[in-house]
Design an enzyme around this catalytic site. Structure first.
Site, mmCIF file in Angstrom:
data_model
loop_
_atom_site.group_PDB
_atom_site.id
_atom_site.type_symbol
_atom_site.label_atom_id
_atom_site.label_comp_id
_atom_site.label_asym_id
_atom_site.label_seq_id
_atom_site.Cartn_x
_atom_site.Cartn_y
_atom_site.Cartn_z
ATOM 1 N N ASN A 265 1.651 8.566 8.536
ATOM 2 C CA ASN A 265 2.484 9.891 8.516
ATOM 3 C C ASN A 265 3.553 10.160 7.552
ATOM 4 O O ASN A 265 4.069 11.334 7.475
ATOM 5 C CB ASN A 265 2.926 10.259 10.007
ATOM 6 C CG ASN A 265 1.760 11.136 10.828
ATOM 7 O OD1 ASN A 265 1.111 12.029 10.095
ATOM 8 N ND2 ASN A 265 1.520 10.920 12.003
ATOM 9 N N MET B 146 3.132 0.015 -7.365
ATOM 10 C CA MET B 146 1.576 0.129 -7.496
ATOM 11 C C MET B 146 1.004 0.699 -8.588
ATOM 12 O O MET B 146 -0.304 0.659 -8.677
ATOM 13 C CB MET B 146 0.826 0.493 -5.980
ATOM 14 C CG MET B 146 1.489 -0.144 -4.799
ATOM 15 S SD MET B 146 0.252 -1.667 -4.945
ATOM 16 C CE MET B 146 0.914 -2.348 -3.205
ATOM 17 N N HIS C 154 14.998 8.824 -8.974
ATOM 18 C CA HIS C 154 14.116 9.006 -7.731
ATOM 19 C C HIS C 154 14.446 10.328 -6.979
ATOM 20 O O HIS C 154 15.674 10.672 -7.075
ATOM 21 C CB HIS C 154 14.201 8.086 -6.693
ATOM 22 C CG HIS C 154 13.091 6.908 -7.268
ATOM 23 N ND1 HIS C 154 13.641 5.727 -8.155
ATOM 24 C CD2 HIS C 154 11.895 6.705 -7.294
ATOM 25 C CE1 HIS C 154 12.582 5.009 -8.104
ATOM 26 N NE2 HIS C 154 11.408 5.406 -7.737
ATOM 27 N N LYS D 7 14.838 9.331 -1.230
ATOM 28 C CA LYS D 7 14.674 7.883 -1.144
ATOM 29 C C LYS D 7 16.065 7.106 -0.544
ATOM 30 O O LYS D 7 17.244 7.623 -0.851
ATOM 31 C CB LYS D 7 14.476 7.482 -2.581
ATOM 32 C CG LYS D 7 14.177 6.230 -2.587
ATOM 33 C CD LYS D 7 13.895 5.601 -4.192
ATOM 34 C CE LYS D 7 13.461 4.056 -4.279
ATOM 35 N NZ LYS D 7 12.527 3.874 -3.391
HETATM 36 N N1 LIG Z 1 5.171 -0.155 -3.912
HETATM 37 C C1 LIG Z 1 4.981 1.276 -4.299
HETATM 38 O O1 LIG Z 1 4.511 1.648 -5.263
HETATM 39 C C2 LIG Z 1 5.321 2.394 -3.575
HETATM 40 C C3 LIG Z 1 5.565 3.665 -4.069
HETATM 41 C C4 LIG Z 1 5.996 4.845 -3.380
HETATM 42 C C5 LIG Z 1 6.683 4.222 -2.133
HETATM 43 N N2 LIG Z 1 6.836 2.966 -1.734
HETATM 44 C C6 LIG Z 1 7.713 2.555 -0.662
HETATM 45 O O2 LIG Z 1 6.823 2.971 0.632
HETATM 46 C C7 LIG Z 1 7.836 3.562 1.634
HETATM 47 C C8 LIG Z 1 7.374 4.800 2.328
HETATM 48 O O3 LIG Z 1 7.455 5.696 1.321
HETATM 49 P P1 LIG Z 1 7.309 7.237 1.748
HETATM 50 O O4 LIG Z 1 7.667 8.080 0.694
HETATM 51 O O5 LIG Z 1 6.035 7.471 2.199
HETATM 52 O O6 LIG Z 1 8.419 7.425 3.061
HETATM 53 P P2 LIG Z 1 8.335 8.335 4.035
HETATM 54 O O7 LIG Z 1 9.706 8.247 4.802
HETATM 55 O O8 LIG Z 1 7.729 9.612 3.989
HETATM 56 O O9 LIG Z 1 7.405 7.803 5.059
HETATM 57 C C9 LIG Z 1 7.588 6.569 6.256
HETATM 58 C C10 LIG Z 1 6.550 6.537 7.450
HETATM 59 O O10 LIG Z 1 6.860 5.130 7.888
HETATM 60 C C11 LIG Z 1 7.127 5.588 9.339
HETATM 61 N N3 LIG Z 1 7.982 4.471 9.909
HETATM 62 C C12 LIG Z 1 9.431 4.375 9.724
HETATM 63 N N4 LIG Z 1 10.050 3.630 10.381
HETATM 64 C C13 LIG Z 1 8.870 2.902 10.969
HETATM 65 C C14 LIG Z 1 8.764 1.938 11.938
HETATM 66 N N5 LIG Z 1 9.960 1.117 12.321
HETATM 67 N N6 LIG Z 1 7.350 1.703 12.289
HETATM 68 C C15 LIG Z 1 6.409 2.222 12.207
HETATM 69 N N7 LIG Z 1 6.368 3.535 11.168
HETATM 70 C C16 LIG Z 1 7.684 3.484 10.688
HETATM 71 C C17 LIG Z 1 7.771 7.057 9.187
HETATM 72 O O11 LIG Z 1 7.616 7.848 10.630
HETATM 73 C C18 LIG Z 1 6.971 7.691 8.102
HETATM 74 O O12 LIG Z 1 5.930 8.611 8.688
HETATM 75 C C19 LIG Z 1 9.069 3.318 1.080
HETATM 76 O O13 LIG Z 1 9.625 2.114 1.255
HETATM 77 C C20 LIG Z 1 8.922 3.625 -0.312
HETATM 78 O O14 LIG Z 1 10.053 3.030 -1.134
HETATM 79 C C21 LIG Z 1 6.439 2.238 -2.620
#
Ligand SMILES: NC(=O)c1ccc[n+]([C@@H]2O[C@H](COP(=O)([O-])OP(=O)(O)OC[C@H]3O[C@@H](n4cnc5c(N)ncnc54)[C@H](O)[C@@H]3O)[C@@H](O)[C@H]2O)c1
Length: 252
Positions: free
Chosen positions: A10, A112, A142, A146
């Site tokens: 989500n 990624m 960013h 973030k």
């Molecule tokens: N590796 C990559 O290429 C890359 C690219 C973009 C984002 N990211 C990372 O991915 C992660 C998510 O990014 P986003 O922009 O979608 O963030 P976001 O905050 O929009 O989404 C995070 C989701 O995780 C859920 N969540 C939070 N804590 C949780 C827990 N303890 N258990 C289960 N669910 C939980 C939240 O409810 C939310 O729906 C971040 O760490 C971000 O830095 C990595």
């Protein structure tokens, strides 16, 4: 058909991946894990991974470091490979990924996108040529939502630079707290936060009277989502071990 469990389904990334998966006939999201269980797509969402009784070929995780422990227990228990894209993991959590990868395939990349992984490759080559006479600084930018800083990608770039150097340099995040000249053997890492910037990374090699800059700009989150789906297809059915973008690129 590759069946995927989407952890963090989500979140912003979760929604992009869900949309892309709907349009990809080779993958299907069979369940989502998230603290927020509001349903937007046609798969069931579980707060706690242990509540999910079904199976899957691979997990994709874009959630939060606090979710990692429960997710890795689930992956180990059910022997399901995991693509971990969540950033801001501690050194202990990265060690935990390595431990789990002895029994279950784990793909971990702080970024990624194909372009960033090419940037790391170019930066390593530049480092080998320029290390004696150029200072190296990284600036990342960013969006204002973030949480972690500097970005996991900035740290991955710095780690790449250190691999290419003849001796590792120290990371310096805060020049405000110390009044002294820059040391040669340091990599300055700076974070900018604002608006809706998807992700900018710039590596500056500053020499005498010349500057070399290598940069990457992400204009949409889709590049990370597409990369993670590629990683999931790559990882499903692999032997236990630690995999990353280099393993994926080598296989293409
Ligand atoms: N590796 C990559 O290429 C890359 C690219 C973009 C984002 N990211 C990372 O991915 C992660 C998510 O990014 P986003 O922009 O979608 O963030 P976001 O905050 O929009 O989404 C995070 C989701 O995780 C859920 N969540 C939070 N804590 C949780 C827990 N303890 N258990 C289960 N669910 C939980 C939240 O409810 C939310 O729906 C971040 O760490 C971000 O830095 C990595």
């Amino acid at each position: 058909m590759i069946n995927i469990i989407l952890s963090g389904c989500n979140g912003k990334m979760g929604h992009v991946i869900s949309r892309l998966a709907e349009a990809d006939e080779n993958v299907k999201i069979v369940a989502g894990f998230d603290l927020n269980t509001v349903q937007t797509f046609d798969y069931e969402i579980f707060k706690n991974p242990a509540e999910y009784a079904g199976t899957a070929d691979v997990i994709i995780d874009f959630s939060h470091p606090a979710a990692l422990d429960g997710l890795l227990h689930f992956a180990l228990d059910r022997k399901i490979p995991a693509v971990v894209a969540t950033t801001g993991l501690s050194a202990e959590q990265i060690e935990q990924l390595h431990e789990v990868s002895r029994q279950v395939p784990i793909f971990f990349s702080a970024n990624m996108s194909l372009g960033i992984n090419l940037l790391i490759d170019l930066v390593k080559r530049a480092t080998k040529l320029l290390e004696d006479s150029f200072d190296i600084e990284i600036i990342e930018k960013h969006h204002n939502q973030k949480i972690d800083a500097p970005s996991g990608t900035a740290l991955a770039i710095a780690d790449g630079i250190n691999e290419a150097l003849s001796q590792p340099y120290q990371y310096v995040y805060d020049r405000h707290s110390v009044r002294k000249k820059r040391d040669k053997k340091e990599i300055g890492i700076h974070a900018v936060r604002g608006g809706t910037i998807v992700g900018d990374h710039e590596v500056i090699f500053a020499g005498t009277d010349e500057i070399v800059t290598i940069s990457h700009t992400a204009t949409s989150k889709e590049i990370f989502a597409q990369g993670s789906i590629k990683a999931a297809k790559f990882l499903a059915g692999k032997e236990p071990g630690m995999y990353d973008m280099n393993s994926l690129l080598a296989s293409l």
